[in-house]
Design an enzyme around this catalytic site. Structure first.
Site: not given
Ligand code: HCA
Ligand code: CU
Length: 378
Positions: A198, A200, A294
């Site tokens: 996961h 960001h 192009h």
């Molecule tokens: C959150 C944080 C989360 C959890 C990610 C996950 C993160 O909002 O609870 O549980 O895999 O970015 O750590 O989204």
């Molecule tokens: Cu998250």
């Protein structure tokens, strides 16, 4: 190989709901879940039932819809949360607890041994009540956690034998592909569990990190539509698809790719957003070719300048011609499309006119067509 059988955990209805302009009604959640089902994602993650009574009712409504993706909910590492999650009838529970010094201090105040003890109790309780539920344990803020703490927690949890999947979370978007690869690779070597990533996007690596995770052996990737989520969001569904498609379309042909534009448009509309111009696949400029050089090559073979075929997503390419970078090959093709027979010398003269007239501002296609028609014989 994970790339041949990875799963998408689509979290628009959990992480995505944490985006600044996202508030989904029950009907919208059902609609989004239905679109994601049609697209073919393997799992859909939903907000904790403890977030609000509506959140709980919405999980039940989506579970009752009987969709193909497994429906998961995401809860804190607490017995009370686990019991409420189980009661909703979901097929999977995602447990998360922070392990970084920052989260230990400012979020829950528990030490590493306390985290392990509490998680063991919560996971045992879930497994006892629901032997077949898909159970995941994740550390939050994995990439600011001490490596020794992380491994201690993951190995203790893996040894319990209760969970199917371990999650790695780049909560503040600071990980690099090499760090993701190292951590995921370690977990793959040390455990036999599925691994989820996961990530960001605060520093722009969410897609690259998700890909690094897959390369290192991760089995599950979290995405949201358009990448919506806390702050500037996480790995976008379309971006992950673009990343994998350009390596080998076979990795993503299990998904209904032609639905992606509709999914991006609908979620953007619900959130009151425009799809960003540079968005992967569905951005307005994703398939516009402009410079004459192009355009000429794309007219000969689109693959010269396209790693992604828009037709695979139900989209079309555009060759922009009414500007000062235009070239006569593109203008000739436009004349042919209009059914006009023009000598090359005439097309070249019209091209020079377009370049001059477009010096300050581009010509519309109608204006270009008028120039061609004035000279052409249909
Ligand atoms: C959150 C944080 C989360 C959890 C990610 C996950 C993160 O909002 O609870 O549980 O895999 O970015 O750590 O989204
Ligand atoms: Cu998250």
């Amino acid at each position: 190989m994970p790339l041949d059988h990875f799963s998408i955990i689509e979290s628009t209805l959990r992480e995505g709901e944490q985006f600044s302009t996202a508030t989904f009604t029950t009907a919208q959640k059902l609609e989004i879940a239905g679109l994601l089902d049609d697209f073919g994602v393997e799992m859909i993650e939903m907000t904790s039932p403890l977030a609000s009574s509506q959140s709980e009712a919405d999980i039940r409504a989506v579970v009752a819809a009987g969709l193909r993706p497994r429906i998961l909910t995401h809860v804190r590492c607490k017995r009370e949360d686990a019991l409420r999650a189980l009661d909703t009838g979901v097929q999977g529970i995602d447990i998360v607890i922070g392990t970084s010094p920052q989260l230990i201090k400012n979020s829950h105040g528990k030490s590493i041994p306390q985290i392990i003890a509490e998680a063991s109790e919560v996971l045992a309780c879930i497994r006892q009540q629901a032997p077949n539920i898909i159970l995941r344990f994740s550390t939050e803020d994995s990439f600011r956690s001490r490596e020794s703490d992380l491994l201690r927690v993951y190995l203790a949890i893996a040894d319990l034998g209760f969970v199917d999947r371990l999650g790695v979370a780049d909560t503040v978007g600071i990980a690099t592909p090499s760090r993701v690869s190292a951590l995921v690779g370690q977990l793959v070597r040390l455990t036999s569990l599925d691994i989820e990533f996961h990530g960001h996007n605060d520093s722009g690596c969410a897609i690259a990190n998700a890909y690094a995770a897959l390369e290192a052996g991760a089995t599950h990737i979290d995405t949201t539509v358009l990448g919506i989520g806390e702050r500037n969001g996480i790995t976008p569904l379309g971006g992950l698809i673009a990343r994998l498609y350009t390596l080998d379309i076979a990795y993503v042909c299990k998904y209904n790719l032609r639905l992606l534009p509709q999914i991006d448009r609908r979620v953007a509309e619900i959130c009151g957003l425009a799809i960003p111009f540079g968005n992967y696949i569905t951005g307005a400029s994703a398939f516009i070719h402009k410079a004459g050089i192009h355009a000429k090559a794309v007219l000969a073979d689109p693959a010269t300048y396209e790693a992604i075929n828009p037709a695979d997503f139900g989209l079309t390419r555009e060759i922009s011609i009414g500007h000062r970078l235009t070239g006569w090959n593109a203008v000739r093709r436009r004349a042919e499309d209009l059914g006009l027979a023009l000598d090359d010398a005439v097309v070249q003269r019209i091209t020079r006119q377009i370049k001059e007239r477009a010096h300050d501002q581009p010509l519309s296609l109608d204006e270009v067509d008028a120039l061609l028609r004035a000279e052409g014989v249909a």
